[in-house]
Scaffold this motif. Structure first.
Motif, short mmCIF file in Angstrom:
data_model
loop_
_atom_site.label_atom_id
_atom_site.label_comp_id
_atom_site.label_asym_id
_atom_site.label_seq_id
_atom_site.Cartn_x
_atom_site.Cartn_y
_atom_site.Cartn_z
N LEU A 1 2.13 -27.42 -42.95
CA LEU A 1 0.56 -27.41 -43.16
C LEU A 1 -0.13 -26.26 -44.12
CD1 LEU A 1 -0.45 -29.49 -40.00
CD2 LEU A 1 0.39 -30.64 -42.51
N ILE B 1 -2.00 -28.10 -47.53
CA ILE B 1 -2.84 -28.71 -46.80
C ILE B 1 -3.57 -28.41 -46.74
CG2 ILE B 1 -2.15 -30.95 -45.61
CD1 ILE B 1 1.29 -30.71 -45.98
N VAL B 2 -3.23 -27.43 -45.22
CA VAL B 2 -4.78 -26.85 -44.77
C VAL B 2 -4.70 -25.42 -44.53
CG1 VAL B 2 -4.96 -29.01 -43.27
CG2 VAL B 2 -3.97 -27.07 -41.95
N VAL C 1 -6.69 -25.12 -38.27
CA VAL C 1 -4.83 -25.44 -37.45
C VAL C 1 -4.60 -24.49 -36.15
CG1 VAL C 1 -3.13 -24.39 -38.32
CG2 VAL C 1 -2.81 -26.91 -37.22
N ILE D 1 -6.07 -30.02 -36.13
CA ILE D 1 -5.66 -30.08 -37.39
C ILE D 1 -6.98 -30.21 -38.03
CG2 ILE D 1 -4.35 -30.62 -39.97
CD1 ILE D 1 -1.98 -31.01 -37.39
N THR E 1 -8.90 -32.05 -40.56
CA THR E 1 -8.49 -33.52 -40.95
C THR E 1 -10.12 -33.99 -41.89
OG1 THR E 1 -8.38 -34.92 -38.89
CG2 THR E 1 -6.54 -33.69 -40.26
N THR F 1 -6.46 -36.04 -46.11
CA THR F 1 -5.79 -35.15 -46.06
C THR F 1 -5.06 -35.37 -44.74
OG1 THR F 1 -7.82 -33.65 -45.60
CG2 THR F 1 -6.16 -32.82 -44.73
N ARG G 1 -1.71 -36.77 -45.87
CA ARG G 1 -0.39 -35.75 -46.08
C ARG G 1 -0.28 -34.83 -44.66
NH1 ARG G 1 -2.52 -31.63 -49.92
NH2 ARG G 1 -0.76 -31.14 -49.98
N VAL G 2 -0.93 -34.59 -43.82
CA VAL G 2 -0.85 -34.35 -42.69
C VAL G 2 0.69 -34.99 -41.95
CG1 VAL G 2 -1.62 -33.78 -40.22
CG2 VAL G 2 -2.90 -32.70 -41.74
N ARG H 1 -6.93 -38.97 -34.90
CA ARG H 1 -8.44 -38.47 -35.55
C ARG H 1 -9.68 -39.23 -35.02
NH1 ARG H 1 -9.80 -40.55 -41.51
NH2 ARG H 1 -11.20 -38.80 -42.43
#
Length: 135
Positions: free
Chosen positions: A41, A46-47, A52, A101, A103, A108, A111-112, A126
């Motif tokens: 990631l 992405i992050v 994370v 993570i 988000t 996002t 994508r994760v 989430r």
């Protein structure tokens, strides 16, 4: 990846159960897969490394699990936060490792999950304001 420490803003305002708004928690049967996905990631942009956390099963049991017990005293939780934490606890008892993570939005989170779905995972949730979303 950062070392996880439960911060006050990662708890629900009502009841105090684990509720890290703006984050997703994914549990993996394999610590190697969790670590590989976390690093992936970051490498894919992405992050960032500050967004994370790798959470070993011992940390889930020591830091996250007590929030459920505290949240149910004296009143039960108003939502599903307690049940969700209990699911994480059961998986941690079986040795599953978590990734927390950041988000910040649905794009996002998707994508994760595209990367997460490349390996076996146990559960993905989430945390949004007033909603816990199955990923």
């Amino acid at each position: 990846m950062k070392h996880f420490t439960l911060e006050p803003n990662m708890r629900a305002s009502f009841g105090g159960a684990f509720y890290p708004t703006g984050y997703s928690l994914v549990m993996f049967p394999s610590v190697e897969d969790a670590s590989r996905i976390g690093h992936g990631l970051i490498e894919k942009g992405i992050v960032s490394g500050d967004e994370v956390y790798l959470i070993p099963p011992e940390t889930v049991l020591a830091e996250i699990a007590p929030t459920v017990h505290a949240s149910h005293s004296p009143l039960p939780s108003a939502g599903t936060d307690g049940a969700t934490v209990r699911a994480f606890i059961e998986l941690a008892k079986e040795g599953h490792t978590g990734l927390l993570i950041r988000t910040k939005d649905g794009a996002t989170a998707e994508r994760v999950m595209e990367l997460v779905r490349t390996v076996p995972y146990s559960i993905a949730e989430r945390y949004r304001t007033l909603v816990i979303e199955d990923l």
